[in-house]
Scaffold this motif. Structure first.
Motif, PDB file in Angstrom:
ATOM      1  N   GLN A 168       0.833  -1.213   0.000  1.00  0.00           N
ATOM      2  CA  GLN A 168       0.000   0.000   0.000  1.00  0.00           C
ATOM      3  C   GLN A 168       0.862   1.256   0.000  1.00  0.00           C
ATOM      4  O   GLN A 168       0.629   2.187  -0.775  1.00  0.00           O
ATOM      5  CB  GLN A 168      -0.917   0.015   1.221  1.00  0.00           C
ATOM      6  N   GLY A 169       1.851   1.285   0.884  1.00  0.00           N
ATOM      7  CA  GLY A 169       2.723   2.454   0.955  1.00  0.00           C
ATOM      8  C   GLY A 169       3.524   2.648  -0.316  1.00  0.00           C
ATOM      9  O   GLY A 169       3.672   3.766  -0.819  1.00  0.00           O
ATOM     10  N   ASP A 184       2.569   6.227  -7.135  1.00  0.00           N
ATOM     11  CA  ASP A 184       1.566   7.101  -7.760  1.00  0.00           C
ATOM     12  C   ASP A 184       1.972   8.561  -7.622  1.00  0.00           C
ATOM     13  O   ASP A 184       1.888   9.334  -8.576  1.00  0.00           O
ATOM     14  CB  ASP A 184       0.187   6.889  -7.140  1.00  0.00           C
ATOM     15  N   ARG A 185       2.420   8.937  -6.427  1.00  0.00           N
ATOM     16  CA  ARG A 185       2.865  10.314  -6.201  1.00  0.00           C
ATOM     17  C   ARG A 185       4.085  10.634  -7.050  1.00  0.00           C
ATOM     18  O   ARG A 185       4.219  11.749  -7.576  1.00  0.00           O
ATOM     19  CB  ARG A 185       3.161  10.543  -4.729  1.00  0.00           C
ATOM     20  N   HIS A 219       2.775   1.562  -3.387  1.00  0.00           N
ATOM     21  CA  HIS A 219       1.906   1.983  -4.490  1.00  0.00           C
ATOM     22  C   HIS A 219       1.540   3.457  -4.362  1.00  0.00           C
ATOM     23  O   HIS A 219       1.516   4.190  -5.354  1.00  0.00           O
ATOM     24  CB  HIS A 219       0.654   1.125  -4.557  1.00  0.00           C
ATOM     25  N   SER A 220       1.279   3.899  -3.143  1.00  0.00           N
ATOM     26  CA  SER A 220       0.966   5.304  -2.913  1.00  0.00           C
ATOM     27  C   SER A 220       2.129   6.196  -3.334  1.00  0.00           C
ATOM     28  O   SER A 220       1.943   7.202  -4.026  1.00  0.00           O
ATOM     29  CB  SER A 220       0.634   5.517  -1.433  1.00  0.00           C
ATOM     30  N   ASP A 221       3.336   5.823  -2.920  1.00  0.00           N
ATOM     31  CA  ASP A 221       4.514   6.616  -3.271  1.00  0.00           C
ATOM     32  C   ASP A 221       4.801   6.576  -4.764  1.00  0.00           C
ATOM     33  O   ASP A 221       5.193   7.581  -5.361  1.00  0.00           O
ATOM     34  CB  ASP A 221       5.733   6.151  -2.483  1.00  0.00           C
TER      35      ASP A 221
END
Length: 75
Positions: free
Chosen positions: A58-59, A65-66, A61-63
């Motif tokens: 999760q972390g 995307d950012r 993928h979030s990073d």
């Protein structure tokens, strides 16, 4: 190849359960491990290790995307 096609291809590779894995050792406080063991079944995970992998995913993928949106600045 457009950006959306590249994202779909990347996602397909990540969903492949037979992709290569590497084991690593990370020191984690004992109380955090106990919390993971308690929370994992409540979230539908069969063990704490799978929950840790989910949290990392999760972390990450979030990073990613950012990063693609160019909102992460160099540290």
């Amino acid at each position: 190849m457009n950006v959306n096609t590249m994202k779909v291809e990347t996602l397909k590779k990540r969903l492949n359960r037979n992709r290569p894995m590497t084991s690593i050792a990370i020191p984690i406080p004992e109380d955090a491990i106990e919390d993971l063991k308690r929370v994992a079944p409540l979230l539908g995970f069969s063990c704490d290790r799978l929950l840790v992998r989910a949290y990392i995913g999760q972390g990450l993928h979030s990073d990613l995307d950012r990063l693609e949106e160019d909102t992460i600045s160099a540290v």
